[in-house]
Design a protein around this motif. Sequence first.
Motif, PDB file in Angstrom:
ATOM      1  N   ARG A 100      22.937  59.470  20.510  1.00 26.01           N
ATOM      2  CA  ARG A 100      22.169  60.609  20.999  1.00 26.01           C
ATOM      3  C   ARG A 100      20.971  60.800  20.082  1.00 26.01           C
ATOM      4  N   LEU A 101      19.804  60.575  20.653  1.00 20.49           N
ATOM      5  CA  LEU A 101      18.579  60.604  19.877  1.00 20.49           C
ATOM      6  C   LEU A 101      17.872  61.940  20.080  1.00 20.49           C
ATOM      7  N   HIS A 102      17.431  62.546  18.981  1.00 18.50           N
ATOM      8  CA  HIS A 102      16.775  63.836  19.027  1.00 18.50           C
ATOM      9  C   HIS A 102      15.388  63.727  18.403  1.00 18.50           C
ATOM     10  N   GLY A 103      14.494  64.597  18.852  1.00 16.51           N
ATOM     11  CA  GLY A 103      13.181  64.706  18.239  1.00 16.51           C
ATOM     12  C   GLY A 103      12.334  63.456  18.394  1.00 16.51           C
ATOM     13  N   GLU A 104      11.577  63.137  17.357  1.00 12.33           N
ATOM     14  CA  GLU A 104      10.659  62.006  17.406  1.00 12.33           C
ATOM     15  C   GLU A 104      11.372  60.673  17.543  1.00 12.33           C
ATOM     16  N   LEU A 105      12.662  60.653  17.230  1.00 11.85           N
ATOM     17  CA  LEU A 105      13.419  59.405  17.339  1.00 11.85           C
ATOM     18  C   LEU A 105      13.522  58.930  18.783  1.00 11.85           C
ATOM     19  N   VAL A 106      13.327  59.824  19.735  1.00 12.63           N
ATOM     20  CA  VAL A 106      13.382  59.462  21.152  1.00 12.63           C
ATOM     21  C   VAL A 106      12.368  58.370  21.469  1.00 12.63           C
ATOM     22  N   ASP A 107      11.215  58.404  20.820  1.00 15.71           N
ATOM     23  CA  ASP A 107      10.160  57.430  21.084  1.00 15.71           C
ATOM     24  C   ASP A 107      10.345  56.124  20.323  1.00 15.71           C
ATOM     25  N   HIS A 108      11.397  56.021  19.535  1.00 17.68           N
ATOM     26  CA  HIS A 108      11.631  54.806  18.736  1.00 17.68           C
ATOM     27  C   HIS A 108      13.074  54.345  18.891  1.00 17.68           C
ATOM     28  N   ALA A 109      13.574  54.400  20.117  1.00 19.18           N
ATOM     29  CA  ALA A 109      14.972  54.044  20.358  1.00 19.18           C
ATOM     30  C   ALA A 109      15.257  52.594  20.008  1.00 19.18           C
ATOM     31  N   GLN A 110      14.266  51.691  20.204  1.00 18.60           N
ATOM     32  CA  GLN A 110      14.498  50.275  19.938  1.00 18.60           C
ATOM     33  C   GLN A 110      14.800  50.015  18.467  1.00 18.60           C
ATOM     34  N   SER A 111      14.239  50.819  17.562  1.00 16.59           N
ATOM     35  CA  SER A 111      14.495  50.620  16.128  1.00 16.59           C
ATOM     36  C   SER A 111      15.922  51.002  15.754  1.00 16.59           C
ATOM     37  N   VAL A 112      16.542  51.868  16.556  1.00 13.40           N
ATOM     38  CA  VAL A 112      17.935  52.251  16.311  1.00 13.40           C
ATOM     39  C   VAL A 112      18.887  51.233  16.929  1.00 13.40           C
ATOM     40  N   VAL A 113      18.532  50.723  18.108  1.00 17.87           N
ATOM     41  CA  VAL A 113      19.424  49.818  18.836  1.00 17.87           C
ATOM     42  C   VAL A 113      19.410  48.413  18.234  1.00 17.87           C
ATOM     43  N   ALA A 121      24.034  36.642  20.485  1.00 19.30           N
ATOM     44  CA  ALA A 121      24.666  36.939  21.775  1.00 19.30           C
ATOM     45  C   ALA A 121      23.606  37.495  22.715  1.00 19.30           C
ATOM     46  N   PRO A 122      23.738  37.217  24.010  1.00 21.35           N
ATOM     47  CA  PRO A 122      22.755  37.747  24.971  1.00 21.35           C
ATOM     48  C   PRO A 122      22.760  39.276  25.002  1.00 21.35           C
ATOM     49  N   VAL A 123      21.627  39.818  25.418  1.00 17.00           N
ATOM     50  CA  VAL A 123      21.476  41.272  25.539  1.00 17.00           C
ATOM     51  C   VAL A 123      21.084  41.596  26.976  1.00 17.00           C
ATOM     52  N   VAL A 124      21.788  42.532  27.574  1.00 15.65           N
ATOM     53  CA  VAL A 124      21.489  43.007  28.935  1.00 15.65           C
ATOM     54  C   VAL A 124      21.208  44.501  28.839  1.00 15.65           C
ATOM     55  N   VAL A 125      20.093  44.934  29.434  1.00 22.29           N
ATOM     56  CA  VAL A 125      19.717  46.349  29.441  1.00 22.29           C
ATOM     57  C   VAL A 125      19.868  46.873  30.859  1.00 22.29           C
ATOM     58  N   TRP A 126      20.520  48.021  30.991  1.00 27.52           N
ATOM     59  CA  TRP A 126      20.806  48.596  32.309  1.00 27.52           C
ATOM     60  C   TRP A 126      20.345  50.043  32.352  1.00 27.52           C
ATOM     61  N   TRP A 127      19.526  50.354  33.361  1.00 27.80           N
ATOM     62  CA  TRP A 127      19.114  51.723  33.650  1.00 27.80           C
ATOM     63  C   TRP A 127      19.835  52.173  34.917  1.00 27.80           C
ATOM     64  N   PRO A 128      20.882  52.981  34.843  1.00 28.07           N
ATOM     65  CA  PRO A 128      21.538  53.458  36.070  1.00 28.07           C
ATOM     66  C   PRO A 128      20.578  54.223  36.971  1.00 28.07           C
ATOM     67  N   GLU A 129      19.631  54.938  36.374  1.00 22.50           N
ATOM     68  CA  GLU A 129      18.570  55.593  37.134  1.00 22.50           C
ATOM     69  C   GLU A 129      17.446  55.942  36.163  1.00 22.50           C
ATOM     70  N   GLY A 130      16.291  56.297  36.728  1.00 23.34           N
ATOM     71  CA  GLY A 130      15.163  56.646  35.878  1.00 23.34           C
ATOM     72  C   GLY A 130      14.598  55.462  35.120  1.00 23.34           C
ATOM     73  N   ALA A 131      14.573  54.288  35.747  1.00 22.55           N
ATOM     74  CA  ALA A 131      14.058  53.092  35.069  1.00 22.55           C
ATOM     75  C   ALA A 131      12.543  53.168  34.928  1.00 22.55           C
ATOM     76  N   SER A 142      12.454  45.069  26.441  1.00 25.94           N
ATOM     77  CA  SER A 142      12.016  43.824  25.805  1.00 25.94           C
ATOM     78  C   SER A 142      13.104  43.193  24.945  1.00 25.94           C
ATOM     79  N   LEU A 143      14.165  43.945  24.637  1.00 29.41           N
ATOM     80  CA  LEU A 143      15.264  43.392  23.837  1.00 29.41           C
ATOM     81  C   LEU A 143      16.214  42.521  24.666  1.00 29.41           C
ATOM     82  N   GLY A 144      16.167  42.656  26.003  1.00 32.44           N
ATOM     83  CA  GLY A 144      17.172  42.010  26.839  1.00 32.44           C
ATOM     84  C   GLY A 144      16.694  40.757  27.527  1.00 32.44           C
ATOM     85  N   GLN A 145      17.641  39.833  27.744  1.00 32.33           N
ATOM     86  CA  GLN A 145      17.376  38.664  28.584  1.00 32.33           C
ATOM     87  C   GLN A 145      17.470  39.021  30.065  1.00 32.33           C
TER      88      GLN A 145
END
Length: 347
Positions: A100-113, A121-131, A142-145
């Motif tokens: 759960r990201l709060h504040g300015e960290l919301v704009d830098h989620a990739q640095s946390v993930v 290992a392969p990476v898959v990114v999934w947006w259930p909605e709001g893609a 950009s992190l996912g294959q």
Amino acid sequence: MKIDLTETNSSKINASLVQARRDIGTPAIGMVLTLVIVTDEENAYDALKSANDASREHPSRIVVVIKRVSRSPRSRRDARLDAEVRVGTDSGTGETVVLRLHGELVDHAQSVVLPLLLPDAPVVVWWPEGAPQDLAGDPLGSLGQRRITDTYSAEDPIEALGSRATAYAPGDTDLSWTRITPWRSMLAAALDQQVHSVSSATVEGEDDNPSCELLAMWLADRLQVPVKRTSSAGPGLTAVRLETKDGEIVLDRADGALATLCMPGQPDRAVALKRRDTSELLAEELRRLDPDNTYEASLKFGVARLAPTSEPSSPKPAPAKAEAPAKAEAPAAKPTPAKPAKKAAAK
């Protein structure tokens, strides 16, 4: 096992994962990929449940990214990361990290993930909605294959299909496409038994259903014939009709579970075409990590190139033209007044 971490960082989360595996007696990592789910609090539970069910077929580390946008300007400046680590029976057959990201960290989620991804290992990114519109250009995408979306959840699914086609990059896919895999398999098998080629096709289903549009575009692209979309009450995709010289091939599913396949010269047969849940769709997409060229070709065919979505209404009779008013007779010419005779010269 569940471990709650407040105001933490990626290093502490990794240490908690290692410690949790040791505590439950499974220090070895037997996961085959990392699944990153980008969602909100409202949809996090359902998405995580589907991912855990899919992990029985694909053991994976599931990283759920929930962006908590703060309302007040002061809280937006305070970056904070809260995490929940789940290992064992609480996370299917792999591991789960809820961020759960709060504040300015919301704009830098990739640095946390990024530090939480499984090595090699392969990476898959999934947006259930709001893609996002550009999946490959998104910092997390950009992190996912592979990048998975679901246009069915969009506010305007047909418009979302156009956006996906415009910004398509190898590795993109959509669960609306996955939903029609059994239909495509059944229709392909039926056409293998026909001598004559298809002259036209009709796809029947709910309005604004992206799966119906994708199936129609797939038929139009592969068969190079006119394909018409017609509307029905559903549920979902209800029927496909293919016209041939021998007769009509019909795959009809009226109840969303059992379909009937009708072919010229053959008895009707019942086939199972039940509507699958999200976990089954996700498990199917995780089976392949290479680009889906068939999906790309169908998506880029374009909804606008399909036949009209409904029968054209009978043209309205043209309003009767008002009869032109009869030309008014030219007014009679006024008599020209006689010129006054010149006065006789005064005698």
